[in-house]
Scaffold this motif. Sequence first.
Motif, PDB file in Angstrom:
ATOM      1  N   TYR A  11       0.862  -1.184   0.000  1.00 58.61           N
ATOM      2  CA  TYR A  11       0.000   0.000   0.000  1.00 58.61           C
ATOM      3  C   TYR A  11       0.896   1.231   0.000  1.00 58.61           C
ATOM      4  O   TYR A  11       1.816   1.332   0.811  1.00 58.61           O
ATOM      5  CB  TYR A  11      -0.927  -0.016   1.219  1.00 58.61           C
ATOM      6  N   LYS A  12       0.613   2.153  -0.922  1.00 59.31           N
ATOM      7  CA  LYS A  12       1.450   3.337  -1.073  1.00 59.31           C
ATOM      8  C   LYS A  12       0.581   4.588  -1.045  1.00 59.31           C
ATOM      9  O   LYS A  12      -0.534   4.593  -1.555  1.00 59.31           O
ATOM     10  CB  LYS A  12       2.234   3.262  -2.383  1.00 59.31           C
ATOM     11  N   ILE A  13       1.134   5.622  -0.439  1.00 60.53           N
ATOM     12  CA  ILE A  13       0.423   6.899  -0.311  1.00 60.53           C
ATOM     13  C   ILE A  13       1.018   7.889  -1.296  1.00 60.53           C
ATOM     14  O   ILE A  13       2.225   8.148  -1.277  1.00 60.53           O
ATOM     15  CB  ILE A  13       0.524   7.425   1.130  1.00 60.53           C
ATOM     16  N   ASN A  14       0.158   8.433  -2.153  1.00 61.87           N
ATOM     17  CA  ASN A  14       0.531   9.425  -3.166  1.00 61.87           C
ATOM     18  C   ASN A  14       1.696   8.962  -4.051  1.00 61.87           C
ATOM     19  O   ASN A  14       2.492   9.768  -4.516  1.00 61.87           O
ATOM     20  CB  ASN A  14       0.815  10.784  -2.523  1.00 61.87           C
ATOM     21  N   HIS A  15       1.758   7.673  -4.285  1.00 61.32           N
ATOM     22  CA  HIS A  15       2.729   7.097  -5.224  1.00 61.32           C
ATOM     23  C   HIS A  15       2.219   7.368  -6.642  1.00 61.32           C
ATOM     24  O   HIS A  15       1.017   7.267  -6.892  1.00 61.32           O
ATOM     25  CB  HIS A  15       2.837   5.592  -4.970  1.00 61.32           C
TER      26      HIS A  15
END
Length: 145
Positions: A11-15
Amino acid sequence: MREPTIMKIDYKINHPVSADQFIELLNASTLGQRRPVDDYDCIAGMLANSNLIVSAWHGSQLVGIARSVTDFHYACYLSDLAVSAEHQRSGIGRQLQAVTQQQLGPKCKLILIAAPAANTYYEKLGYSHNPRCWVMDQPCGLEDG
């Protein structure tokens, strides 16, 4: 007896997510039927102007996304929650929402418009139904003088 394969999801944030990846995911989920997947500029604009995107990746493949517009303190509009059909029912949608909420302030409300078939899904997650949503498909023109 063979053990079930456990998928590693990151899970990545603002990738960065490309418009092509987003369109592919939308088409692989039921959300593609209700999004302008044939309008590349619109899709690119949707991504570029979101200020919170939580994405789920299986290796280099985008398998889920929670795309939001928020002030981080009072309201967060979860514009798109999509998980590829192949990866649904594995907890990815729940985790995308949980990671989204972790980015928000303690009083920030998570708001979304559910597809009719998803109403029971959101109710099970603790969302309350609010009948006061209004949608304007095209902006009203301003009258002269």
